[in-house]
Each structure stands twice: as C-alpha cells, then as structure tokens.
Design a protein around this motif. Structure first.
Motif, PDB file in Angstrom:
ATOM      1  N   TYR A  81       1.025  -1.004   0.005  1.00  0.00           N
ATOM      2  CA  TYR A  81       0.049  -0.037  -0.096  1.00  0.00           C
ATOM      3  C   TYR A  81       0.928   1.264   0.060  1.00  0.00           C
ATOM      4  N   LEU A  82       0.860   1.925  -1.109  1.00  0.00           N
ATOM      5  CA  LEU A  82       1.857   2.946  -1.134  1.00  0.00           C
ATOM      6  C   LEU A  82       0.996   4.379  -1.198  1.00  0.00           C
ATOM      7  N   THR A  83       1.232   5.310  -0.245  1.00  0.00           N
ATOM      8  CA  THR A  83       0.593   6.543   0.212  1.00  0.00           C
ATOM      9  C   THR A  83       1.024   7.662  -0.736  1.00  0.00           C
ATOM     10  N   ILE A  96       5.619  23.853   3.894  1.00  0.00           N
ATOM     11  CA  ILE A  96       6.066  24.691   4.970  1.00  0.00           C
ATOM     12  C   ILE A  96       7.222  25.473   4.578  1.00  0.00           C
ATOM     13  N   ILE A  97       8.403  24.969   3.930  1.00  0.00           N
ATOM     14  CA  ILE A  97       9.479  25.654   3.323  1.00  0.00           C
ATOM     15  C   ILE A  97       9.393  25.119   2.044  1.00  0.00           C
ATOM     16  N   LYS A  98       9.245  26.098   1.037  1.00  0.00           N
ATOM     17  CA  LYS A  98       9.060  25.670  -0.457  1.00  0.00           C
ATOM     18  C   LYS A  98      10.286  25.058  -0.903  1.00  0.00           C
ATOM     19  N   ASP A  99      10.226  23.801  -1.461  1.00  0.00           N
ATOM     20  CA  ASP A  99      11.308  23.217  -2.151  1.00  0.00           C
ATOM     21  C   ASP A  99      11.821  22.499  -1.112  1.00  0.00           C
ATOM     22  N   VAL A 100      11.872  22.726   0.303  1.00  0.00           N
ATOM     23  CA  VAL A 100      12.720  22.008   1.549  1.00  0.00           C
ATOM     24  C   VAL A 100      12.055  21.234   2.307  1.00  0.00           C
ATOM     25  N   PHE A 101      10.611  21.655   2.761  1.00  0.00           N
ATOM     26  CA  PHE A 101      10.017  21.038   3.856  1.00  0.00           C
ATOM     27  C   PHE A 101       8.311  21.181   3.787  1.00  0.00           C
ATOM     28  N   ALA A 102       7.771  19.892   3.336  1.00  0.00           N
ATOM     29  CA  ALA A 102       6.303  19.960   3.280  1.00  0.00           C
ATOM     30  C   ALA A 102       5.671  18.708   4.074  1.00  0.00           C
ATOM     31  N   LEU A 103       4.442  18.974   4.636  1.00  0.00           N
ATOM     32  CA  LEU A 103       3.710  18.062   5.399  1.00  0.00           C
ATOM     33  C   LEU A 103       2.344  17.390   4.293  1.00  0.00           C
ATOM     34  N   ARG A 104       2.235  16.286   4.483  1.00  0.00           N
ATOM     35  CA  ARG A 104       0.941  15.826   3.850  1.00  0.00           C
ATOM     36  C   ARG A 104       0.163  15.098   5.101  1.00  0.00           C
ATOM     37  N   ILE A 105      -1.155  15.719   5.404  1.00  0.00           N
ATOM     38  CA  ILE A 105      -1.794  15.225   6.600  1.00  0.00           C
ATOM     39  C   ILE A 105      -3.082  14.667   5.962  1.00  0.00           C
ATOM     40  N   ILE A 133       2.707  12.678   7.248  1.00  0.00           N
ATOM     41  CA  ILE A 133       4.102  12.177   6.555  1.00  0.00           C
ATOM     42  C   ILE A 133       4.675  13.339   6.048  1.00  0.00           C
ATOM     43  N   ALA A 134       6.079  13.488   6.127  1.00  0.00           N
ATOM     44  CA  ALA A 134       6.717  14.839   6.037  1.00  0.00           C
ATOM     45  C   ALA A 134       7.763  14.430   4.967  1.00  0.00           C
ATOM     46  N   ARG A 135       8.133  15.491   4.290  1.00  0.00           N
ATOM     47  CA  ARG A 135       9.524  15.295   3.472  1.00  0.00           C
ATOM     48  C   ARG A 135      10.290  16.643   3.526  1.00  0.00           C
ATOM     49  N   ILE A 136      11.330  16.199   3.754  1.00  0.00           N
ATOM     50  CA  ILE A 136      12.415  17.087   4.079  1.00  0.00           C
ATOM     51  C   ILE A 136      13.630  17.031   2.963  1.00  0.00           C
ATOM     52  N   GLU A 137      13.876  18.068   2.252  1.00  0.00           N
ATOM     53  CA  GLU A 137      14.929  17.827   1.196  1.00  0.00           C
ATOM     54  C   GLU A 137      15.950  19.264   1.704  1.00  0.00           C
ATOM     55  N   GLY A 151      19.052  19.512   0.655  1.00  0.00           N
ATOM     56  CA  GLY A 151      20.047  19.679  -0.080  1.00  0.00           C
ATOM     57  C   GLY A 151      21.001  18.470  -0.277  1.00  0.00           C
ATOM     58  N   PHE A 152      22.034  18.517  -0.944  1.00  0.00           N
ATOM     59  CA  PHE A 152      23.199  17.739  -1.056  1.00  0.00           C
ATOM     60  C   PHE A 152      22.527  15.968  -1.470  1.00  0.00           C
ATOM     61  N   GLY A 153      21.474  16.073  -2.100  1.00  0.00           N
ATOM     62  CA  GLY A 153      20.877  14.690  -2.544  1.00  0.00           C
ATOM     63  C   GLY A 153      20.124  13.904  -1.447  1.00  0.00           C
ATOM     64  N   LEU A 154      20.114  14.666   0.020  1.00  0.00           N
ATOM     65  CA  LEU A 154      19.461  14.026   1.163  1.00  0.00           C
ATOM     66  C   LEU A 154      17.861  14.015   1.059  1.00  0.00           C
ATOM     67  N   THR A 155      17.107  13.155   1.353  1.00  0.00           N
ATOM     68  CA  THR A 155      15.820  13.537   1.576  1.00  0.00           C
ATOM     69  C   THR A 155      15.414  12.474   2.739  1.00  0.00           C
ATOM     70  N   VAL A 156      14.775  13.300   3.709  1.00  0.00           N
ATOM     71  CA  VAL A 156      14.206  12.426   4.803  1.00  0.00           C
ATOM     72  C   VAL A 156      12.717  12.421   4.797  1.00  0.00           C
ATOM     73  N   THR A 157      12.205  11.489   5.409  1.00  0.00           N
ATOM     74  CA  THR A 157      10.931  11.088   5.261  1.00  0.00           C
ATOM     75  C   THR A 157      10.161  10.391   6.350  1.00  0.00           C
ATOM     76  N   PRO A 158       9.696  11.384   7.535  1.00  0.00           N
ATOM     77  CA  PRO A 158       9.365  10.586   8.726  1.00  0.00           C
ATOM     78  C   PRO A 158       7.645  10.499   8.410  1.00  0.00           C
ATOM     79  N   ALA A 159       6.936   9.689   8.884  1.00  0.00           N
ATOM     80  CA  ALA A 159       5.582   9.334   9.149  1.00  0.00           C
ATOM     81  C   ALA A 159       5.221   8.705  10.067  1.00  0.00           C
ATOM     82  N   LEU A 160       3.801   8.829  10.356  1.00  0.00           N
ATOM     83  CA  LEU A 160       2.885   8.314  11.558  1.00  0.00           C
ATOM     84  C   LEU A 160       1.447   7.946  10.995  1.00  0.00           C
ATOM     85  N   PHE A 161       1.165   6.628  11.048  1.00  0.00           N
ATOM     86  CA  PHE A 161      -0.085   6.191  10.465  1.00  0.00           C
ATOM     87  C   PHE A 161      -0.681   5.186  11.863  1.00  0.00           C
ATOM     88  N   TYR A 162      -1.832   5.883  11.921  1.00  0.00           N
ATOM     89  CA  TYR A 162      -2.815   5.292  13.021  1.00  0.00           C
ATOM     90  C   TYR A 162      -4.362   4.785  12.476  1.00  0.00           C
TER      91      TYR A 162
END
Length: 807
Positions: free
Chosen positions: A147-149, A185-194, A240-244, A246-257
């Motif tokens: 299941y891909l969100t 939240i910060i264009k091209d750097v940090f976004a949330l999807r709720i 779910i959050a997406r944080i980029e 720079g330097f090719g790094l992508t961080v994606t924390p998520a919480l599902f309930y």
C-alpha cells in the motif's frame, strides 16, 4: 510505453493519448521501473481506481485482482490472505503486507489474521505474485501486497475533502468522511501531508434470543432482540513529512494510526432451527477492536553513482476480541458428563429432572476474551545503483533487522457454573463423581477454580538478521538477466502458562493445583537459517512486447503451537487417538516452496490493447496447516506434508474508443496436497483451503465531457469467483458423534456486480455507486468457529453517494 490492465486506470489517459491505454510505473523491485520491464507478475492498482471500485477490504481486493484469495472469520483483522494458492490458516503469514517501505505483516499464532489497512490518501496498491523472499524476506511465499501512500509535494498547497452516505440492504445508513491536505512549509525544502478518515457502518446481522423448550432444552432461534448488531467504526490518521535540505538528502518521517471497533461479527448461524440468512442467536456478543500504530523514518542519500536508503519502522498492534464459548465450553462440559460413559451424579433438588439440570448448565453463557499485543521494530539499510532507465546494470544490496514480540492472553470462564451446580444438586461439583473422573489422578482438584475453564498467558519473541542482494544486467540489447538472494538467521523464544479445567492432565503441566506448571512456565527456544534465491530472464521482442521466465524460493519461519492439551486423561485424548498422534504438539517447523513462472507483457494495435499473462508451477514442502480436534475443540499447527500448485492468470485492457475502455482478468489454479503425515485430517489429493479454482473480472469504463466544464465517468464491473473448499474433509470424524457432514467443505461460486457513476466540474465530483448491485446472497464461506458452523456472505447491496471537493 507500458500499460495498465485496469479499466478505471486505463481510461484516464491524457488527451494526447486519448485512444491508448496509460503508462504505469512501479517500484516493486525497490527501484523505479516501467511495468513492462519488471520480470515478475505484478498488478498495480491506482488510488483513483481503488476509490472508483470501492476497494475497501481484502474481500474486495481478491475480487478485483487475479490469483488473490482470502479466508474469513467474519471479523476485522482475522482474515488470512493468499496469493497463487499458497493458503494457510495458521502459522507465519504467506503474504507480506507493507505500508510504503515498512512491513505490517504479523503472525497468526493466536487466533489473529492479517491487519487490513484502510488508506484513503492512496497513491496505488501493488500486488506482487510469486515468492518475493529476496527483497521482502520470509512470509512472502505467495507474494507481497504494498500500500503506497501519496507523498508530500514540496511546492503546491492543496487538498481534498470527501463526504458520503450509503444504505445497506437488510441494514441501515452508513457514513464516511475523509480529507487530505498538502502543506509546503518551506518551499522546495519541507512539506507535510496530513490525511484522515472516519466511517461508520450500520450492520446487517440480526440477533435473536433462544427458544427454550421442555426441560430447558434449546430448540433454536427465538424472538428478535436487535438488528444490525455487527455495526462498526473505523478511524484513521496519517501524517507524513518530506524534507530535502540539499546535497541529495531526503528525509521522510511518517505516522499512521488506525482504530477499528465492531460490535459483533458479520457471520450468522447456518444450522440453527428457526434462524434464516443474516440471523444468529449467540449467548455472548462478539465485539472486537483492532488498533495499529505505525511510525517510520526513511532517509535517502543520492551520491550520484550510488543511492543509500535507510528505512526504520516501529509497529504496535493491539487486537481485543470476545467470542461466544457457550457451546465449546459449557455444552462440551455437559457432553463429557453425559459420556459415554456417563458420570454418575446426585439426584437434582426440587424434583428437577437430571436432563433439565444438565441443559441449564450447558446453556450457561461462556465469554472468551482474546487479547493479542504486537510490537515490531524493523530496520533496513540498502545501497543501490541509480534508477537511470538507460543503464545496462542495476543492483541493490542491503541488510535487514527485525525484532518482534507477541503477547497473548486467552481467558475463558463459565460464570456461575459452580454456584449453578450447587443450587441444582445441593453439593459442590468436587463432591461428586465428576472430581475423580476429571482430576487426572490428583485427588482434591478444584475443577473450575474461579469458574475458569481456560486461562492462557503466552509470550513469543523473535529476532531476525538478514542480508540480501539483487543484480539485473542487460546481456544484450534485448536480453536481460536478474539474480538475487537473501540469507536469514532467526531466533525465537516462547513461554506459556496455560491453566484451567481443560488443561487438567496436560503432560508437562500437571502440578498442584492441577493445570499449573510443575516447574514454571513452558519454555521453548529455536534458531533457524534460510537462503532464498531467485533468477529471472527476459527478452524484448520489440518496444511493446516482453517475455520472461523466473525461478524463486519462498520461505516462512516455524513457531510454537500450544503445548496443546495432551495425555491419556485429557479432554483431547480421543481426538489424538483418532488421528494416530502419539506425541504432544508443541511446535511446527519452517516450510519452503519453489515457484517456476513463464510470462509475457505486451501492447498491440498502436497501444490500444494490452495483455499481461503468466503461468506458474509451485512445489511446497513441509506445509504449515491448522489441525482441528473436533471432540475437544482445540486447534494446533503442524507441518502436514507437501503440496503442488499450478495455474495462471491473464489481464487485458482494450481502448475501444477514446471514451470507452473494456478490461478484464482471469485466473485458474489447482492447489492440492501431495503427501500427508496426517491423512485422517489432511488426506492426499485434498484441495488447499479457500482457493477458488477459477475467477474472472470484466470492467467497462466510459468517460466523456458533457460540456467544456463538466465530465461524466461511469464504471461497471462484474467479478465472478469459482468454487473452493473450506476444509480438507468432506466429513468431520469424531469419537463422540461419529462421522458428521462438514458444512464447511464446499464453498460455492458467486458473482458480484458493482456500478460507479460520477460527474465532475471545476473542483467538485459527485458520485453515485452501488456495491453488490444484484444483491448476491450466496453463503461463500462457512467456517467452523469454535465448533459452530457460521455463514459468511458478500456484504448485502449497498447504494450510496459521495461528494468530493479539491482545493
């Protein structure tokens, strides 16, 4: 250009491809690929298609995707799902389940099944058929469902809100609502999807009282007490959050309930006089709760020549259920008293006939409380080549660690049994011949201490370490080869304390007072290793047609079973004698299989027609299966023998015009036992359980603009599921009652028609839908649950409407 074989997806092509079917990209091999280039059998189902077809459960998914089947206990979270005939009602799972990159697969050791995620903000579902052990580990013998969100967008603010209502035939009103919002939240750097959702269903099962005849005998169903007792509610929340940075790094924390609460099960009694379809007369209601909390962290660094990915997951699942144990606790105890040989009892007080006194005891309500708590931590680290489609070499290597703990309690009582017996006979139960009959040779035994007949407390812990790798290389321009493998080491620890009346005399558990351990809890530990290789080869006959072949091994771990009540003085002694079992079942070993597959994927007539198909052959060794002991009502898991499975599936879509798409799929399977160590229960030649011999699905999708601003979409589909067997035995062999017709043996074929019509304009979409439009009432499965046959149908016809608004 690869294609979708689902009409709802195929019909959404862009205007530039209005007369063709759509392109599909999948990540089933943990890299981005076109569907046609993946040398395995995969069905992708987009979130839009799942919404249009109202695919809300494993039942729905099994009718929409070929070679997927389920067996149901009519309670949320107890369903077992099977792919390509790899069916098992107990033990480790045979199908891996994932939300994004994190496993939500849980074992069915203690009456639970697979967790059913309800995800409304869904990008797509990928169903992978065949063993996927190389990349997805054990418990993916039959396949994997992902299941891909939908992921956060770093640039655009937006969202969607949906509300809906429907009415269920033989039930009442249902209500749904869901939302999703994307926040950069910060264009091209940090976004949330709720996102979140809530749905309530009215239920359609009727509860009747019991008709009581002379001498308090139960004659069957009595007066109607309540309708819609199986009403339920499901709530979900996902962030779910997406944080980029720079330097090719992508961080994606998520919480599902997700939280699900059902007031009762969705099955009904099929062999009770006076009761009809959708009717039951339980003495004890069977509510259930199933809660999942899933936290994950995905960190990806793109170094250019290599990509490093870390995926961390923490899962907590709590399943709380109550079952009606009246028949297999209260009534079973009375059957032990009645014999043969009958236990001599004193004359009842006040002139009450003996049979009436026994009937009163047999009908004492007996609640069974089952609580199972799962904690699972997973960590995967992998290094892979870039996803560049033009490269001639792709590879991935990685390491995986998993640690899980399962704690289960099974608490069963017959409230009032001691007081009732005293009031009826004037003496305690222990002052009658029942005490020496059931004390297993230990005088002074309290038979039902605190009115308990079973009280089990079990803890299972497992740790896994594995390393995996896969390499895919273009040998020539049109020839491709893939080789992969996974090596796994697993260690398990299990302890169990099992007490109560039905444990008296259990070997290894007879202490004082009886039913308690002699030296402490039962302990078990084991280690196992496995290596699961896979080889694929494919050839492109051109840009639009590919054939492939594969051979792969699947594996699943063993585990504990019991220890099941065993010994010459126990309630299960006659059952074990009937199946010639001379040793106590305490554990079951791993099983494994090899699957060989030949398939093709192609598109024809200027990309208007797509056809994907595959045939396969599977040898399954040391099959884990559930064994039922009908006289005492216990179950255990053992490696019964070997099985052979072969069959195939085909999916096709035809873009008839720029507005009309016709699609369909079909599957056929033969899944039989070829050798058995327990031919009384699992005879050679028997079909594996709940695997339809054939299925097909036909869909018509029609889309066209009504005006320049208004669009019409209509989808009509018909799913047909062929016959299967719900049990290995046509007759249930018992000592007490002899050979009985098994109502669970034959599962008939059935068909379901669904309709969805929507009108969209600007940012709005209004939909009318009907599920099970023809109101098919076939009893599709008749599981024997706690020694009682219960019927299960497709949900009765549901007609409703939804309004969806985007912003």
């Amino acid at each position: 250009m690869p294609i979708s074989v689902h009409a709802a997806d195929a019909a959404t092509a862009a205007d530039s491809d209005a007369a063709t079917v759509t392109e599909v990209v999948v990540t089933s091999q943990k890299r981005v690929q076109t569907l046609q280039s993946v040398p395995i059998s995969v069905t992708p189902l987009s979130g839009a298609s799942a919404r249009e077809e109202h695919i809300e459960s494993f039942d729905d998914l099994s009718r929409a995707v070929p070679a997927v089947a389920f067996d149901s206990n009519a309670t949320f979270g107890t369903t077992n799902i099977a792919i390509r005939g790899v069916s098992s009602q107990a033990g480790s799972a045979t199908v891996g389940l994932y939300i994004d990159d994190v496993s939500i697969t849980t074992k069915n050791f203690f009456y639970e099944g697979a967790f059913e995620p309800v995800i409304t903000d869904l990008d797509r579902i990928e169903v992978l058929r065949g063993p996927q052990g190389t990349l997805y580990g054990d418990s993916s013998e039959g396949g994997t469902i992902r299941y891909l969100t939908r992921q956060p967008d770093l640039q655009a603010f937006g969202g969607v809100v949906t509300v809906g209502t429907s009415n269920t035939e033989h039930g009442g009103e249902n209500y749904t609502g869901d939302f999703a919002i994307n926040l950069p939240i910060i264009k091209d750097v940090f976004a949330l999807r709720i996102s979140g959702s809530s749905q309530t269903d009215s239920g359609w099962i009727n509860h009747y009282g019991q008709a009581i005849g002379p001498e308090d005998a139960v004659l069957g169903g009595g007066a109607l007490l309540q309708t819609g007792v199986n009403s339920d509610r499901i709530d979900t929340f996902h962030v779910i959050a997406r944080i980029e940075p720079g330097f090719g790094l992508t961080v994606t924390p998520a919480l599902f309930y997700q939280y699900e609460h059902a007031n009762d099960t969705s099955d009904f009694y099929i062999d009770t006089p006076g009761l009809g379809l959708y009717d039951q007369d339980k003495e004890v209601a069977e509510p259930g709760k199933d809660t999942l909390k899933l936290a994950s962290l995905k960190v990806q660094e793109d170094f250019g020549p290599v990509k490093v990915t870390s995926v961390t997951g923490l899962l907590e699942r709590t399943a709380e259920r109550q079952e009606d144990g009246t028949f297999f606790n209260s009534a079973s105890f009375v059957s032990l008293l009645e014999g043969p040989p009958a236990v001599p009892l004193p004359t009842p007080l006040n002139g009450v006939p003996l049979q009436q006194a026994l009937n009163i005891i047999a009908n004492l309500p007996s609640p069974v409380k089952l609580d199972t708590h799962y904690i699972q931590f997973t960590q995967e680290l992998r290094v892979a080549s870039p996803d560049n489609p033009g490269d001639h070499l792709h590879w991935v290597v990685g390491a995986y660690f998993a640690q899980q703990s399962i704690h289960n309690t099974d608490f069963q009582q017959i409230p009032g049994i001691n007081t009732t017996f005293l009031n009826l006979f004037g003496v305690p139960l222990e002052d009658t011949a029942a005490e020496p009959t059931f004390n297993a040779g230990v005088p002074g035994t309290t038979l039902f201490a605190n009115d308990e007949d079973e009280n089990d407390n079990r803890t299972y812990k497992e740790t896994q370490y594995s390393g995996f790798g896969q390499i895919d290389v273009d040998l020539w321009k049109t020839w491709h080869l893939g080789v992969g493998g996974r090596y796994e080491v697993a260690a398990e620890h299990y302890n169990s304390i099992e007490t109560g009346f039905y444990q008296i005399g259990n070997l290894g558990f007879t202490g004082f007072p009886p039913g308690t351990p002699t030296t402490g809890p039962y302990l078990q530990a084991a280690t196992s290793t496995s290596f699961t290789p896979k080889v694929t080869a494919s050839h492109d006959f051109g840009p639009s047609e590919t054939v492939y072949a594969s051979a792969g091994e699947g594996f699943r771990l063993g585990g504990p079973t019991g220890p099941i009540v065993f010994g010459p003085e126990t309630v299960c002694a006659s059952d074990f004698a009937l199946i010639n079992q001379t040793t106590q079942p305490i554990k079951f070993g791993p099983d494994n299989l090899w699957t060989y597959e030949l398939g093709s994927k192609g598109r024809y007539f200027d990309n208007r027609l797509s056809v994907n198909g595959a045939v396969f052959y599977t040898d399954w060794t040391n099959v884990q299966q559930e064994i039922y002991l009908p006289d005492c009502g216990y179950y255990f898991t053992e490696n019964v023998g070997n099985a052979r499975i072969y069959g195939g599936e085909v999916e096709a879509a035809l873009r008839v015009t720029s507005h009309l798409t016709v699609s369909g799929n079909a599957s056929a399977e033969s899944a039989t036992i070829t050798s058995s160590i327990n031919p009384v229960t699992v005879p050679v030649g028997a079909n594996l359980i709940d695997i339809p011999r054939d299925t097909f699905d036909v869909e018509l999708a029609y889309r066209r603009p009504i005006t320049s601003a208004v669009n019409l979409a209509a989808l009509l589909n018909y799913n047909w599921t062929g016959p299967s067997n719900g049990s290995y035995q046509r007759f249930t062999n018992t000592v007490a009652l002899g050979s009985l017709t098994n109502l669970n043996y034959n599962n008939p074929s059935y068909g379901v028609m669904n309709l969805n019509v929507s009108v969209s304009w600007q940012r709005y979409e209004f939909t009318l839908f009907a599920k099970n439009l023809l109101d098919d009432k076939t009893i599709i499965q008749s599981p024997e649950i706690n020694t009682v046959y219960e019927g299960y149908t497709v949900r009765p016809r549901e007609i409703g409407a939804t309004l969806r608004a985007s912003f």
